[in-house]
Enzyme design. Structure first.
Site, PDB file in Angstrom:
ATOM      1  CB  THR A   1     -10.632   1.217   5.257  1.00  0.00           C
ATOM      2  OG1 THR A   1      -9.741   1.589   4.013  1.00  0.00           O
ATOM      3  CG2 THR A   1     -11.706   1.189   5.142  1.00  0.00           C
TER       4      THR A   1
ATOM      5  CG  ASN B   1       4.633   8.109   1.392  1.00  0.00           C
ATOM      6  OD1 ASN B   1       3.966   9.130   1.008  1.00  0.00           O
ATOM      7  ND2 ASN B   1       4.442   7.235   0.748  1.00  0.00           N
TER       8      ASN B   1
ATOM      9  CG  ASP C   1      -2.113  -0.755   1.092  1.00  0.00           C
ATOM     10  OD1 ASP C   1      -2.420  -1.285  -0.095  1.00  0.00           O
ATOM     11  OD2 ASP C   1      -2.733  -1.484   2.004  1.00  0.00           O
ATOM     12  N   GLY C   2       2.156   1.202   0.581  1.00  0.00           N
ATOM     13  CA  GLY C   2       2.958   2.469   0.645  1.00  0.00           C
ATOM     14  C   GLY C   2       3.310   2.852  -0.861  1.00  0.00           C
TER      15      GLY C   2
ATOM     16  CE1 TYR D   1      -3.598   6.980  13.803  1.00  0.00           C
ATOM     17  CE2 TYR D   1      -2.111   8.558  12.684  1.00  0.00           C
ATOM     18  CZ  TYR D   1      -2.516   8.062  13.965  1.00  0.00           C
ATOM     19  OH  TYR D   1      -1.846   8.418  15.004  1.00  0.00           O
TER      20      TYR D   1
ATOM     21  CG  LEU E   1     -11.245   1.177  10.812  1.00  0.00           C
ATOM     22  CD1 LEU E   1     -12.808   1.639  10.830  1.00  0.00           C
ATOM     23  CD2 LEU E   1     -10.886  -0.001   9.699  1.00  0.00           C
ATOM     24  CB  SER E   2      -6.406   2.569  13.854  1.00  0.00           C
ATOM     25  OG  SER E   2      -6.125   1.505  12.779  1.00  0.00           O
TER      26      SER E   2
ATOM     27  CG  ASN F   1      -4.851   6.025   2.605  1.00  0.00           C
ATOM     28  OD1 ASN F   1      -5.838   5.631   1.932  1.00  0.00           O
ATOM     29  ND2 ASN F   1      -3.938   5.167   3.176  1.00  0.00           N
ATOM     30  CD  GLU F   2      -3.846   8.668   6.678  1.00  0.00           C
ATOM     31  OE1 GLU F   2      -2.436   8.440   6.217  1.00  0.00           O
ATOM     32  OE2 GLU F   2      -4.356   7.539   6.751  1.00  0.00           O
TER      33      GLU F   2
END
Length: 308
Positions: free
Chosen positions: A195, A253, A80-81, A197, A199-200, A154-155
């Site tokens: 789904t 990243n 994913d990275g 960070y 989500l966690s 993502n975020e």
């Protein structure tokens, strides 16, 4: 008509990705394709340092040589990275990505290495679909000047160092009244990032394609501070009234140190989108079940009960 052109973005720290890259280049070239290859390095912006000037890499100038609007598609070999880095590199040129998992979870990937050639055959024959994902543009402004920017699939995460230290964040969303959030940090996430960070940290799962963003406090200092979902048409502005230095991280990243009182962070939906190649119609609930175990029946639930 010009020669068809494909690209390969790969994780050069994984031997399996290196071998697959070499085999795919040879295979595509025998079919008459021109192939460009690059690592995901230019999409990993690294981190500015408190004692050195901020590195400003414009979001539309990260593509490796040869990766441009003439490219038909690109294969991403990694986890994913690597997909996140490739998205940052190639989204401005609208290059579709076939993501092939060489890592562990691979939530964003579409297929696995043993199926690489079969999947690529499907792409060449047009037996595939495009799954367009919202991205956000993150900018850091200081005294009226743009000093840092990045695309995020993502975020965005903003926190103090160390992460366990509470901080106050002053947040404006569109024309609404400003918010003051006391927490260890905050996350601004896209539906794709819901789904990850987010989500966690207790945020909701958002189905891709819904035109929203979400704001999630990390370990909030108030029971009233909860995840907030709002239209992605709203501009988000964040400043910190504290003296302590903050760190901004984008997609895990890329990062930038934030000076309190001097810097303002602006987040908006980007005009660029990540285009993920799907080999079959996207079915998000199936993905949640396969990757995260969502919605599965309890394995320990008995099918029958025998009385003594």
């Amino acid at each position: 008509m010009g020669q068809s052109k494909a690209g390969i973005i790969y994780n050069d720290s994984k031997p399996s990705a290196l071998r697959a890259k070499d085999s795919m280049v040879e295979w595509l070239e025998t079919k008459g394709w021109k192939v460009h290859t690059a690592t995901g390095t230019s999409g990993i912006l690294g981190y500015s340092q408190p004692h050195s000037p901020v590195r400003h890499s414009p979001i539309d100038r990260l593509a490796p040589p040869g990766f441009d609007t003439d490219m038909d598609f690109a294969i991403v070999l990694g986890g994913d990275g690597t997909v996140l880095a490739a998205a940052r590199q190639l989204a401005p040129h609208r290059i579709p990505l076939l993501a092939v998992n060489t890592g562990h979870l691979g939530f964003l990937t579409e297929t696995y290495l043993p199926l690489l050639f079969k999947a690529t055959e499907a792409v060449l024959s047009g037996d595939c679909y495009l799954d367009e994902r919202t991205m956000i543009a993150v900018q850091v402004w200081r005294e009226g000047a743009l000093i840092w920017e990045a695309l995020a699939l993502n975020e965005l995460v903003l926190h103090r160092e160390p992460l366990t230290s509470m901080c106050h964040f002053e947040i404006s969303i569109g024309e609404h009244s400003p918010l003051d959030v006391a927490a260890d940090g905050i996350i601004v996430a896209t539906p794709t990032g819901s789904t990850a960070y987010a989500l966690s940290a207790g945020g909701p799962v958002v189905i891709p394609g819904v035109s929203v963003l979400q704001l999630i406090p990390i370990c909030a200092h108030s029971l009233a501070s909860r995840a907030l979902v709002f239209p992605d048409s709203e501009l988000i502005q964040i400043v910190s009234p504290q003296q302590d230095q903050l760190i901004l991280v984008v997609d895990g990243n890329a990062g930038c140190y934030i000076s309190p009182h001097r810097d303002e962070i602006r987040i908006a939906r980007s005009s660029y989108q990540t285009q993920l190649i799907r080999l079959k119609r996207a079915e998000f609930f199936r993905l949640l079940r396969e990757k995260l175990g969502w919605g599965l029946t309890h394995a320990s639930k008995p099918t029958s009960v025998e009385l003594p």
